[in-house]
Design an enzyme around this catalytic site. Structure first.
Site, PDB file in Angstrom:
ATOM      1  N   TYR A   1      -3.932   7.181  -7.392  1.00 41.13           N
ATOM      2  CA  TYR A   1      -4.159   6.538  -8.672  1.00 41.13           C
ATOM      3  C   TYR A   1      -4.949   7.531  -9.214  1.00 41.13           C
ATOM      4  CZ  TYR A   1      -1.896   2.144  -7.185  1.00 41.13           C
ATOM      5  OH  TYR A   1      -1.054   0.978  -6.809  1.00 41.13           O
TER       6      TYR A   1
ATOM      7  N   TYR B   1       3.634   4.687  -1.719  1.00 44.56           N
ATOM      8  CA  TYR B   1       2.562   5.545  -1.189  1.00 44.56           C
ATOM      9  C   TYR B   1       1.986   4.983   0.106  1.00 44.56           C
ATOM     10  CZ  TYR B   1      -0.320   2.283  -3.675  1.00 44.56           C
ATOM     11  OH  TYR B   1      -0.885   1.100  -4.111  1.00 44.56           O
TER      12      TYR B   1
ATOM     13  N   ARG C   1       2.844   1.472   1.465  1.00 44.87           N
ATOM     14  CA  ARG C   1       3.202   0.356   0.609  1.00 44.87           C
ATOM     15  C   ARG C   1       4.618   0.663  -0.165  1.00 44.87           C
ATOM     16  NH1 ARG C   1       0.233  -3.143  -3.054  1.00 44.87           N
ATOM     17  NH2 ARG C   1       1.636  -4.399  -1.921  1.00 44.87           N
TER      18      ARG C   1
ATOM     19  N   HIS D   1       5.749  -0.033  -6.238  1.00 46.66           N
ATOM     20  CA  HIS D   1       5.257  -0.967  -6.889  1.00 46.66           C
ATOM     21  C   HIS D   1       4.319  -0.835  -8.382  1.00 46.66           C
ATOM     22  CE1 HIS D   1       1.728  -0.038  -4.283  1.00 46.66           C
ATOM     23  NE2 HIS D   1       1.040  -0.565  -5.548  1.00 46.66           N
TER      24      HIS D   1
ATOM     25  N   HIS E   1       1.244  -2.556 -10.882  1.00 48.39           N
ATOM     26  CA  HIS E   1       0.387  -3.820 -10.819  1.00 48.39           C
ATOM     27  C   HIS E   1       0.454  -4.438 -12.128  1.00 48.39           C
ATOM     28  CE1 HIS E   1      -1.541  -2.928  -6.792  1.00 48.39           C
ATOM     29  NE2 HIS E   1      -1.148  -1.701  -7.126  1.00 48.39           N
TER      30      HIS E   1
HETATM   31  C1  BEZ Z   1      -2.453  -1.030  -4.162  1.00 44.70           C
HETATM   32  O1  BEZ Z   1      -3.141  -0.443  -4.919  1.00 44.70           O
HETATM   33  O2  BEZ Z   1      -1.470  -1.533  -4.255  1.00 44.70           O
HETATM   34  C2  BEZ Z   1      -3.245  -1.077  -2.811  1.00 44.70           C
HETATM   35  C3  BEZ Z   1      -3.489   0.045  -2.008  1.00 44.70           C
HETATM   36  C4  BEZ Z   1      -4.633  -0.304  -0.795  1.00 44.70           C
HETATM   37  C5  BEZ Z   1      -4.608  -1.554  -0.307  1.00 44.70           C
HETATM   38  C6  BEZ Z   1      -3.936  -2.547  -1.000  1.00 44.70           C
HETATM   39  C7  BEZ Z   1      -3.285  -2.620  -2.220  1.00 44.70           C
HETATM   40 FE    FE Z   2      -0.913  -0.141  -5.926  1.00 50.17          FE
END
Ligand code: BEZ
Ligand code: FE
Length: 301
Positions: free
Chosen positions: A158, A192, A213, A216, A218
């Site tokens: 990010y 990522y 993860r 996705h 957000h």
């Molecule tokens: C996220 O940005 O999706 C995320 C990253 C680390 C832990 C939880 C969510």
């Molecule tokens: Fe994320």
């Protein structure tokens, strides 16, 4: 005088806390102490293990900055954030889109953009059109709903994780139109690994977990009179869709990327369509698990 042993210590600690005037604080602390003592007895915790736990929590705190929240990461990887979300969703009085993790990379000051704009400032990658509606529990559009979005770049980072966190990329705010419709351009979401360079990363490695993860993007969506929705959309077919390190995926949040979608407002681009459903606000509680890290630090002072 009561003799303190490995059993009586629990009632002794609860007895001292019984004077807490705030009933909710009393309830939370009593339950916490009961469970903490039960856990300690169950695993027969040694002094060295207790100290190791203290060292770990100290390191978690020391890793936190205005742009990094290691405690949220710990909560996420322990499944606590997903549990808080599930309980929050259950409290809604109407059917709504499920919550998902806010994560540690939200920021409250993303730029306001016009419908159809691109959140891509400098990152390369495949551009897609995200579109749909923000509706109420009866399917009626929520006019002027505020749609905040953010996603990582192709390297899985990010903007906040880069050297100059003041430079924003891949985030923006959009106002839905009078029928709740929104659309914008962004990168096709990618998966990522969560930040692994801190004590939470050490924990993940010690547990032989993969740390990934699934792909996705957000969203935080709000409108006056409605419960704020904190959620994310997950891309079908991702290798980690069934084993998200932070337990954010629900079936109803899985989307597919379509080519040649005639319903898209930008039909030349691949598209991701999703309608978000908001429940009316019956209480003051927000849907947020986590926060912009700089806001947490600001409040603590
Ligand atoms: C996220 O940005 O999706 C995320 C990253 C680390 C832990 C939880 C969510
Ligand atoms: Fe994320």
């Amino acid at each position: 005088m009561q003799a303190i042993d490995e059993q009586t210590i629990t009632e002794a600690a609860l007895g001292q806390m019984a004077s807490t005037p705030d009933p909710r604080l009393r309830q939370i602390m009593e339950s916490l102490v009961r469970h903490l003592h039960d856990f300690t007895r169950e695993v027969d915790l040694t002094p060295e293990e207790w100290l190791e736990g203290i060292r770990f929590l100290t390191a978690v705190g020391q890793k936190c900055t205005a742009h990094r929240q290691e405690f949220i990461l710990l909560s996420d990887t322990l499944g606590l954030s997903a549990l808080i979300n599930a309980l929050h969703d259950k409290r809604a009085t109407e059917d709504a889109t499920k919550s998902s993790l806010l994560g540690p990379f939200y920021r409250h000051d993303a730029p306001m953009m016009k419908l159809g704009d691109s959140i891509i400032m400098k990152s390369p990658g495949t551009e897609v059109c995200f579109y749909g509606r923000v509706v109420d529990s009866k399917g009626k559009g929520v006019p002027n709903a505020l749609v905040q979005v953010w996603e990582p770049d192709e390297t899985g980072n990010y903007d906040l994780q880069k050297h100059d966190p003041s430079e924003m990329d891949l985030r923006g705010c959009f106002k839905a139109d009078s029928e709740g419709r929104y659309y914008f351009r962004g990168l096709c979401p990618l998966g990522y690994m969560i930040p692994m360079d801190g004590p939470v990363g050490d924990m993940i490695r010690a547990q032989k977990r993969h740390g990934y993860r699934p792909a996705h993007i957000h969203f935080v969506i709000g409108a006056p009179g409605y419960r704020e929705l904190v959620t994310a959309l997950y891309v079908e077919g991702d290798a980690h869709i069934d084993s998200d390190t932070v337990f954010g995926v629900s079936d109803s949040l899985i989307i597919s990327v379509k080519k040649n979608d005639p319903a898209s407002p930008l039909p030349k681009l691949p598209s991701i369509h999703y309608d978000f459903r908001l429940a009316v606000a019956k209480d003051q509680m927000s849907g947020r698990v986590g926060a912009d890290p700089s806001q947490i630090i600001a409040k603590a002072h």
